[in-house]
Design a protein around this motif. Structure first.
Motif, PDB file in Angstrom:
ATOM      1  N   LEU A  14      34.076  46.897  39.067  1.00 41.24           N
ATOM      2  CA  LEU A  14      35.524  46.761  39.006  1.00 41.24           C
ATOM      3  C   LEU A  14      36.016  45.621  39.883  1.00 41.24           C
ATOM      4  CD1 LEU A  14      36.675  50.494  39.013  1.00 41.24           C
ATOM      5  CD2 LEU A  14      36.343  48.965  37.085  1.00 41.24           C
ATOM      6  N   ALA A  15      35.291  45.327  40.972  1.00 41.92           N
ATOM      7  CA  ALA A  15      35.698  44.244  41.865  1.00 41.92           C
ATOM      8  C   ALA A  15      35.687  42.899  41.162  1.00 41.92           C
ATOM      9  CB  ALA A  15      34.784  44.205  43.088  1.00 41.92           C
ATOM     10  N   ASN A  16      34.863  42.788  40.123  1.00 43.57           N
ATOM     11  CA  ASN A  16      34.766  41.528  39.378  1.00 43.57           C
ATOM     12  C   ASN A  16      35.700  41.475  38.176  1.00 43.57           C
ATOM     13  OD1 ASN A  16      32.717  40.540  41.075  1.00 43.57           O
ATOM     14  ND2 ASN A  16      31.160  41.680  39.943  1.00 43.57           N
ATOM     15  N   GLU A  17      36.452  42.549  37.959  1.00 42.59           N
ATOM     16  CA  GLU A  17      37.354  42.629  36.807  1.00 42.59           C
ATOM     17  C   GLU A  17      38.739  42.116  37.179  1.00 42.59           C
ATOM     18  OE1 GLU A  17      36.698  43.718  33.775  1.00 42.59           O
ATOM     19  OE2 GLU A  17      34.683  44.478  34.100  1.00 42.59           O
ATOM     20  N   LEU A  19      42.754  42.475  37.183  1.00 44.64           N
ATOM     21  CA  LEU A  19      43.657  43.625  37.213  1.00 44.64           C
ATOM     22  C   LEU A  19      44.209  43.894  35.822  1.00 44.64           C
ATOM     23  CD1 LEU A  19      45.258  45.773  38.749  1.00 44.64           C
ATOM     24  CD2 LEU A  19      46.960  44.004  39.291  1.00 44.64           C
ATOM     25  N   VAL A  20      44.436  42.858  35.050  1.00 43.49           N
ATOM     26  CA  VAL A  20      44.967  43.008  33.689  1.00 43.49           C
ATOM     27  C   VAL A  20      44.010  43.825  32.828  1.00 43.49           C
ATOM     28  CG1 VAL A  20      45.495  41.775  31.552  1.00 43.49           C
ATOM     29  CG2 VAL A  20      46.417  40.949  33.718  1.00 43.49           C
ATOM     30  N   ASP A  21      42.715  43.513  32.874  1.00 45.04           N
ATOM     31  CA  ASP A  21      41.741  44.239  32.055  1.00 45.04           C
ATOM     32  C   ASP A  21      41.624  45.702  32.482  1.00 45.04           C
ATOM     33  OD1 ASP A  21      41.197  42.057  30.484  1.00 45.04           O
ATOM     34  OD2 ASP A  21      39.408  41.449  31.604  1.00 45.04           O
ATOM     35  N   VAL A  22      41.599  45.945  33.790  1.00 47.35           N
ATOM     36  CA  VAL A  22      41.508  47.318  34.289  1.00 47.35           C
ATOM     37  C   VAL A  22      42.735  48.113  33.870  1.00 47.35           C
ATOM     38  CG1 VAL A  22      41.401  48.759  36.371  1.00 47.35           C
ATOM     39  CG2 VAL A  22      40.046  46.661  36.241  1.00 47.35           C
ATOM     40  N   LEU A  23      43.911  47.501  33.995  1.00 46.73           N
ATOM     41  CA  LEU A  23      45.148  48.178  33.614  1.00 46.73           C
ATOM     42  C   LEU A  23      45.189  48.432  32.114  1.00 46.73           C
ATOM     43  CD1 LEU A  23      47.825  49.236  34.737  1.00 46.73           C
ATOM     44  CD2 LEU A  23      48.818  46.978  34.315  1.00 46.73           C
ATOM     45  N   ARG A  24      44.761  47.462  31.327  1.00 48.80           N
ATOM     46  CA  ARG A  24      44.731  47.647  29.871  1.00 48.80           C
ATOM     47  C   ARG A  24      43.856  48.836  29.484  1.00 48.80           C
ATOM     48  NH1 ARG A  24      42.686  43.042  26.448  1.00 48.80           N
ATOM     49  NH2 ARG A  24      43.376  44.512  24.842  1.00 48.80           N
ATOM     50  N   ARG A  47      36.586  44.802  30.055  1.00 48.65           N
ATOM     51  CA  ARG A  47      36.851  44.028  28.834  1.00 48.65           C
ATOM     52  C   ARG A  47      35.887  44.429  27.716  1.00 48.65           C
ATOM     53  NH1 ARG A  47      38.523  37.822  29.047  1.00 48.65           N
ATOM     54  NH2 ARG A  47      40.269  38.935  30.003  1.00 48.65           N
ATOM     55  N   LYS A  48      34.620  44.618  28.044  1.00 46.33           N
ATOM     56  CA  LYS A  48      33.647  45.044  27.037  1.00 46.33           C
ATOM     57  C   LYS A  48      33.973  46.444  26.531  1.00 46.33           C
ATOM     58  CE  LYS A  48      29.791  42.194  28.665  1.00 46.33           C
ATOM     59  NZ  LYS A  48      28.419  42.221  29.237  1.00 46.33           N
ATOM     60  N   PHE A  91      40.607  51.208  42.189  1.00 49.47           N
ATOM     61  CA  PHE A  91      39.458  51.933  42.723  1.00 49.47           C
ATOM     62  C   PHE A  91      38.434  50.907  43.225  1.00 49.47           C
ATOM     63  CE2 PHE A  91      35.254  53.756  42.345  1.00 49.47           C
ATOM     64  CZ  PHE A  91      35.404  55.053  42.788  1.00 49.47           C
ATOM     65  N   GLY A  92      37.970  51.093  44.453  1.00 47.90           N
ATOM     66  CA  GLY A  92      37.019  50.152  45.043  1.00 47.90           C
ATOM     67  C   GLY A  92      37.658  49.158  45.983  1.00 47.90           C
ATOM     68  N   ASP A  93      38.998  48.961  45.886  1.00 47.81           N
ATOM     69  CA  ASP A  93      39.681  48.087  46.836  1.00 47.81           C
ATOM     70  C   ASP A  93      39.663  48.716  48.235  1.00 47.81           C
ATOM     71  OD1 ASP A  93      40.267  46.328  44.824  1.00 47.81           O
ATOM     72  OD2 ASP A  93      42.356  46.949  44.583  1.00 47.81           O
ATOM     73  N   ASP A  94      39.714  47.886  49.252  1.00 47.47           N
ATOM     74  CA  ASP A  94      39.692  48.392  50.632  1.00 47.47           C
ATOM     75  C   ASP A  94      40.866  49.311  50.927  1.00 47.47           C
ATOM     76  OD1 ASP A  94      37.363  47.028  51.196  1.00 47.47           O
ATOM     77  OD2 ASP A  94      38.373  45.295  52.096  1.00 47.47           O
ATOM     78  N   ALA A  95      42.009  49.047  50.273  1.00 47.07           N
ATOM     79  CA  ALA A  95      43.210  49.843  50.546  1.00 47.07           C
ATOM     80  C   ALA A  95      43.234  51.169  49.794  1.00 47.07           C
ATOM     81  CB  ALA A  95      44.456  49.027  50.194  1.00 47.07           C
TER      82      ALA A  95
END
Length: 390
Positions: A14-17, A19-24, A47-48, A91-95
């Motif tokens: 997810l860190a390499n994704e 934000l648009v793709d994760v939200l979609r 995206r995949k 998910f996975g962000d430090d915050a």
């Protein structure tokens, strides 16, 4: 009880994704948190996964096209969120709240208005209860919250009337988090708009719901599992037998959290739920000392690493279509209206975790499967009726 599967091993994907793709992905039709992570695990990238959704849903029996969140939809929601002064945390962000990474169905994205440091390296305690609180219940909830703040504990609640309002008011000066069942811009109940503004200025308002969404009945259980999931323990001050606070307590038990209840008069309907929790083994809560006796156990839960839990990793190869066809027959033959544990389903069908996961993904994306707490699944009611009449 076996601790639910952790998805923390997927955070590097997810860190390499974007934000648009994760939200979609999380906003697309029939994609909930567990489905989201299963899709990322299956295909290695949001995206995949988005590209695979239409085919999966069709194989699961969906007769109409899947409504996928578009790039334009995602970009508009991000812009609206930022314009309000809020931010999205993946998910996975430090915050991201560390305790939420340990539950079975963590939100892939949280929208936060305020300060994410409210839960950073701090103990967290949920205080919930009746919307129709008694004067004594309100006073006790406010004092518990104030006393928790004096112990450097952040208080989490649901911004509802009654006990939730008292909990936020009592902890406003020391750290409070309001978890909403609506979009970050939609205050509910309306009379708590002033409290919402104060929490946004001094604490944090949190939601997993899309911007602009009004609260509806289906979103409150999801809100409740976040309240318990980001807390070390849950205190129920007052609750009737049908109170939503008991749902929060059940989530807490599923998530290996401590549950405490304030005893009350058997003559007061608002105390029947809390007294029932005590009969079932909840800890008695009469003061902050009862809470801290549990929260002060070492190591602190927010620091604990569950190294014995195998982290979910991305799948490197997909099964053959012939294997999937046979697995579909087995799984649909075992599923019914009553929820069954996924582990039990896997054992009875003698399928690998990956094969079962794919079949369940197909059914859920087709709108035919429902997921329940406790890692359980069932067919939706209309699907059961179709099977019984065939």
């Amino acid at each position: 009880m076996t601790h639910p599967e952790s998805w923390r091993g997927l955070s590097k994907f997810l860190a390499n994704e974007s934000l648009v793709d994760v939200l979609r992905l999380i906003r697309s039709e029939n994609v909930g948190p567990v489905t989201f992570f299963n899709l990322v695990r299956q295909f290695g990238a949001a995206r995949k996964a988005l590209e695979a959704i239409p085919t999966l849903a069709q194989k699961g029996g969906k007769r109409t096209p899947v409504l996928c969140y578009t790039t334009k939809d995602a970009e508009r929601e991000i812009e609206q969120t930022e314009k309000l002064g809020a931010k999205m945390i993946r998910f996975g962000d430090d915050a991201y709240p560390p305790l939420l990474t340990q539950i079975y169905d963590p939100p892939p994205i949280l929208t936060v208005l305020g300060f994410a440091h409210m839960w950073k390296n701090r103990r967290t305690l949920a205080i919930v209860g009746s919307r129709n609180a008694s004067a004594n219940g309100y006073q006790l909830a406010r004092k518990l919250a104030s006393d928790a703040g004096a112990q450097q504990v952040t208080v989490v609640s649901g911004l509802a009337r009654g006990i939730d309002t008292a909990a936020h008011a009592g902890s406003l000066a020391t750290g409070t988090v309001a978890v909403m069942a609506s979009g970050i811009d939609h205050v509910y109940p309306p009379e708590n708009k002033g409290l919402y503004d104060s929490i946004a200025a001094q604490g944090a308002v949190v939601t997993e719901q899309p911007f602009g969404m009004a609260p509806h009945a289906r979103s409150f259980p999801g809100r409740n599992r976040i309240i318990s999931g980001m807390s070390q323990g849950v205190v129920v001050v007052e609750a009737s037998i049908k109170s939503g606070s008991l749902i929060t307590a059940r989530f807490a038990l599923d998530q290996d959290r401590d549950v405490l209840a304030v005893p009350g008069s058997p003559m007061d309907p608002r105390c029947k739920g809390t007294n029932s929790l005590l009969k079932q083994g909840a800890a008695v809560c009469e003061s902050i000392e009862d809470v801290m006796a549990l929260l002060n156990r070492e190591p602190p839960l927010f620091m604990a690493e569950r190294e014995a839990t195998p982290y979910a990793q991305a799948v490197t190869s997909q099964p053959q279509e012939s294997e999937l066809a046979e697995a579909r027959k087995l799984v649909q033959g075992k599923l019914g209206y009553n929820a069954v544990a996924v582990d039990e389903l896997m054992a009875q069908c003698q399928l690998t975790p990956n094969l079962l996961s794919l079949v369940l993904l197909e059914l859920e994306l087709a709108g035919r499967l429902q997921r329940h707490s406790g890692h359980k699944v069932s067919l939706l009611a209309q699907e059961q009726l179709l099977l019984s009449s065939s």
